[in-house]
Design a protein around this motif. Structure first.
Motif, PDB file in Angstrom:
ATOM      1  N   THR A 167      -2.193  10.461   2.042  1.00  0.00           N
ATOM      2  CA  THR A 167      -2.898  10.326   0.767  1.00  0.00           C
ATOM      3  C   THR A 167      -1.886  10.625  -0.324  1.00  0.00           C
ATOM      4  OG1 THR A 167      -3.520  12.668   0.691  1.00  0.00           O
ATOM      5  CG2 THR A 167      -5.019  11.158   1.844  1.00  0.00           C
ATOM      6  N   ALA A 168      -2.274  10.389  -1.557  1.00  0.00           N
ATOM      7  CA  ALA A 168      -1.367  10.708  -2.664  1.00  0.00           C
ATOM      8  C   ALA A 168      -0.997  12.184  -2.636  1.00  0.00           C
ATOM      9  CB  ALA A 168      -2.018  10.342  -3.991  1.00  0.00           C
ATOM     10  N   SER A 199       0.830  -1.205   0.000  1.00  0.00           N
ATOM     11  CA  SER A 199       0.000   0.000   0.000  1.00  0.00           C
ATOM     12  C   SER A 199       0.864   1.255   0.000  1.00  0.00           C
ATOM     13  CB  SER A 199      -0.942  -0.003   1.203  1.00  0.00           C
ATOM     14  OG  SER A 199      -0.212  -0.032   2.424  1.00  0.00           O
ATOM     15  N   GLU A 210       2.197   1.682  -3.601  1.00  0.00           N
ATOM     16  CA  GLU A 210       1.155   2.113  -4.536  1.00  0.00           C
ATOM     17  C   GLU A 210       0.715   3.545  -4.242  1.00  0.00           C
ATOM     18  OE1 GLU A 210      -0.963  -0.670  -6.835  1.00  0.00           O
ATOM     19  OE2 GLU A 210      -1.374  -1.844  -5.020  1.00  0.00           O
ATOM     20  N   ARG A 211       0.758   3.956  -3.003  1.00  0.00           N
ATOM     21  CA  ARG A 211       0.438   5.345  -2.677  1.00  0.00           C
ATOM     22  C   ARG A 211       1.493   6.277  -3.283  1.00  0.00           C
ATOM     23  NH1 ARG A 211       0.088   4.775   2.547  1.00  0.00           N
ATOM     24  NH2 ARG A 211      -1.957   3.813   2.303  1.00  0.00           N
ATOM     25  N   ARG A 236       2.715  13.678  -1.887  1.00  0.00           N
ATOM     26  CA  ARG A 236       3.382  14.469  -2.910  1.00  0.00           C
ATOM     27  C   ARG A 236       3.923  15.774  -2.302  1.00  0.00           C
ATOM     28  NH1 ARG A 236       3.816  14.200  -8.729  1.00  0.00           N
ATOM     29  NH2 ARG A 236       4.935  16.093  -9.299  1.00  0.00           N
ATOM     30  N   GLU A 282       1.682  10.027 -10.160  1.00  0.00           N
ATOM     31  CA  GLU A 282       0.726  10.161 -11.260  1.00  0.00           C
ATOM     32  C   GLU A 282      -0.086  11.455 -11.194  1.00  0.00           C
ATOM     33  OE1 GLU A 282       0.133   5.312 -11.766  1.00  0.00           O
ATOM     34  OE2 GLU A 282      -1.275   6.507 -10.580  1.00  0.00           O
ATOM     35  N   LEU A 283      -0.024  12.176 -10.067  1.00  0.00           N
ATOM     36  CA  LEU A 283      -0.751  13.446  -9.972  1.00  0.00           C
ATOM     37  C   LEU A 283      -0.230  14.465 -10.971  1.00  0.00           C
ATOM     38  CD1 LEU A 283      -0.975  13.813  -6.078  1.00  0.00           C
ATOM     39  CD2 LEU A 283      -2.847  13.237  -7.647  1.00  0.00           C
ATOM     40  N   SER A 285       0.758   6.623  -6.926  1.00  0.00           N
ATOM     41  CA  SER A 285      -0.366   7.550  -7.125  1.00  0.00           C
ATOM     42  C   SER A 285       0.090   9.002  -6.979  1.00  0.00           C
ATOM     43  CB  SER A 285      -1.487   7.250  -6.126  1.00  0.00           C
ATOM     44  OG  SER A 285      -2.018   5.954  -6.330  1.00  0.00           O
ATOM     45  N   ARG A 328       2.750   0.084 -13.656  1.00  0.00           N
ATOM     46  CA  ARG A 328       2.575   1.534 -13.473  1.00  0.00           C
ATOM     47  C   ARG A 328       3.898   2.276 -13.671  1.00  0.00           C
ATOM     48  NH1 ARG A 328      -0.887   2.289  -7.974  1.00  0.00           N
ATOM     49  NH2 ARG A 328      -1.073   4.460  -8.737  1.00  0.00           N
TER      50      ARG A 328
END
Length: 389
Positions: A338-339, A224, A227-228, A343, A234-235, A231, A261
Motif C-alpha cells: 500500500t502507499a 500500478s 502510481e503506488r 513509504r 503524497e502522504l 501515492s 502528479r
C-alpha cells in the motif's frame, strides 16, 4: 562462427535485454563470432547492437489481461501471425546457416514455432543451447508447460547444453522443476547475466538530498507500481528526490497521469526510457522496482538498497524471485504494497548502507561464453589469440 540467438519476447523487455548482453559478450570474447538475434520484442530497436551483432524483428505477440497470447499490432488471427513468425524463423536459420543456435526461455518457441528449426539443427549438426532464467514460474506451472509432448521431446533430445542464468542457492531447477534425469548432466548454472558495471562520473560535491530511482522495466504492467509510489510520496513531502523510468511500453494515459502528479509534487524527474540503468542505480541511494530478471540482476550488481514490488500474475516468477532474495537478505520484497507500507519500507531502505555484492554470482555472461567455447571446441578463436596471430 555464426550464432543465432532466438528470443520470443511476448511480454516486456527482459528476454531481449538478456539476449543482447549475451550477444555482446560473445562478440567481445570470440574473434570469429557473428551473432544474429531474432526477436519478437516491440522494442527491438531500443538497444544499438555492437559490431558483429544484428537484429531481425519478428511480428510481435503479447498477452492480454488474462495472460492469453494475442497479436500486438497486426490485425490478424494469432495462428496466422504465428505461421508468419515460423516462416521467418525458418528462413533466417536457412539463410544465416548458424553453427550454434541459442534459444532463450521457450523450449520449442512461442506456439511451438521453433520446432522446425530445432529439427533442422539436429539434421545439420548445429550445436544447440537452451537458456533458462533463474526462476521461470511456479513448479506447478512449469510442470504443465514442460509436459506438452513437443516440449518434453525437445528437452530430452534437442539441446546439447542447458544454461540456467542463475545460481542454485536462490533456486535450483534440478530439484524444483521436472527435469528428466537424462537431461540433468547437461545443466550448468552460469550465475546472473548482467551488463558490465558502469564507470561512475566524478561528482565534485555530494548531492544535498538523497535520491530514489523507480524502474518498472518495459513498463507494460508497471503503471500500478509507479502510481503506488506517487501515492507514497503524497502522504508527506519527502526529503529525497525521485527519478522515475516509465518504460517504453507503459500505457500513455498512465504516463500522462504520472507526469501530472510529478509536476504537482516537485522533486520528481520522469523519463520514458534510459539505457544506462546500471549507472542510475549506482548513483541512487535506494530503488523501488518490480522483480523482473534484468532489473533485479542490475540491482544486485549495484548493491543499492531495494524495495521490490513483484508482479503477481499471470506468472509467479517475480513473486518467487523477490521472496527468495528477501530470505537471503538481499532485498526487501513487498508483494502487496500500500502507499503506507511502501513509504515505510522506502524510508528503511534509505537508512541502510549499500550491500556488498561479493555474495552474488554476477559473471553469467562470461561463464556462458565459456560454455560456448567448450561446446564448440576448435571451431572458435578467442579475441586474444586472433590479435596475437
Amino acid at each position: 562462427m555464426r550464432i543465432l540467438l532466438y528470443s520470443h519476447d511476448s511480454y516486456g523487455l527482459g528476454h531481449l535485454r538478456r539476449s543482447m548482453t549475451l550477444a555482446q559478450a560473445l562478440v567481445q570474447e570470440l574473434a570469429s563470432a557473428s551473432v544474429l538475434v531474432v526477436t519478437g520484442s516491440p522494442c527491438a530497436t531500443h538497444f544499438a547492437p555492437p559490431p558483429g551483432v544484428e537484429v531481425v524483428k519478428l511480428p510481435s505477440i503479447t498477452k492480454d489481461d488474462a495472460g492469453v497470447l494475442v497479436p500486438r499490432t497486426l490485425r490478424a488471427h494469432l495462428d496466422d501471425v504465428l505461421a508468419l513468425r515460423r516462416a521467418l524463423l525458418g528462413e533466417a536459420f536457412r539463410a544465416f546457416a548458424p553453427e550454434l543456435l541459442v534459444v532463450d526461455h521457450r523450449i520449442v518457441g512461442l506456439g511451438e514455432e521453433l520446432t522446425g528449426v530445432l529439427e533442422a539443427a539436429r539434421r545439420s549438426d548445429v550445436a544447440t543451447i537452451l537458456g533458462l532464467r533463474d526462476v521461470i514460474d511456479s513448479p506447478e506451472a512449469v510442470a504443465r508447460e514442460w509436459s506438452q509432448p513437443a516440449a518434453r521431446k525437445a528437452l530430452r533430445s534437442s539441446y546439447d547444453r542447458i544454461c540456467i542464468y542463475g545460481w542454485p542457492t536462490l533456486f535450483d531447477h534440478r530439484r524444483e522443476y521436472p527435469l528428466p534425469a537424462e537431461v540433468v548432466p547437461r545443466v550448468e548454472f552460469t550465475g546472473l547475466v548482467v551488463r558490465n558495471p558502469p564507470r561512475l562520473r566524478i561528482r565534485p560535491l555530494p548531492p544535498s538530498r538523497m535520491s530514489v530511482l523507480v524502474t518498472v522495466g518495459g513498463g507494460q504492467d508497471g503503471g500500478s507500481s509507479i502510481e503506488r509510489y506517487m501515492s507514497a510520496l503524497e502522504l508527506d513531502p519527502p526529503d529525497w528526490d525521485s527519478r522515475i523510468l516509465l518504460g517504453p511500453l507503459l500505457c500513455r494515459d498512465v504516463a500522462r497521469r504520472v507526469r501530472r502528479r510529478a509536476r504537482m509534487l516537485g522533486g520528481v524527474a520522469v523519463h520514458e526510457f534510459k539505457s544506462d540503468v546500471p549507472r542510475l542505480l549506482a548513483e541512487s541511494d535506494a530503488v523501488v522496482a518490480m522483480a523482473g530478471y534484468n532489473t533485479t540482476a542490475e540491482i544486485l550488481q549495484s548493491g543499492t538498497p531495494a524495495v521490490l514490488l513483484p508482479r503477481l500474475a499471470p506468472r509467479r516468477e517475480q513473486l518467487i524471485r523477490a521472496q527468495r532474495l528477501g530470505r537471503l537478505g538481499l532485498v526487501q520484497p513487498l508483494p502487496h504494497a500500500t502507499a503506507e507500507t511502501l513509504r515505510g519500507a522506502l524510508e528503511t531502505a534509505l537508512a541502510r548502507p549499500r550491500r556488498p555484492v561479493s555474495s552474488v554470482p554476477l559473471d553469467g555472461a562470461a561463464r556462458f561464453v565459456q560454455v560456448v567455447k567448450e561446446l564448440m571446441g576448435a571451431s572458435i578463436t578467442p579475441i586474444k589469440e586472433a590479435a596475437s596471430a
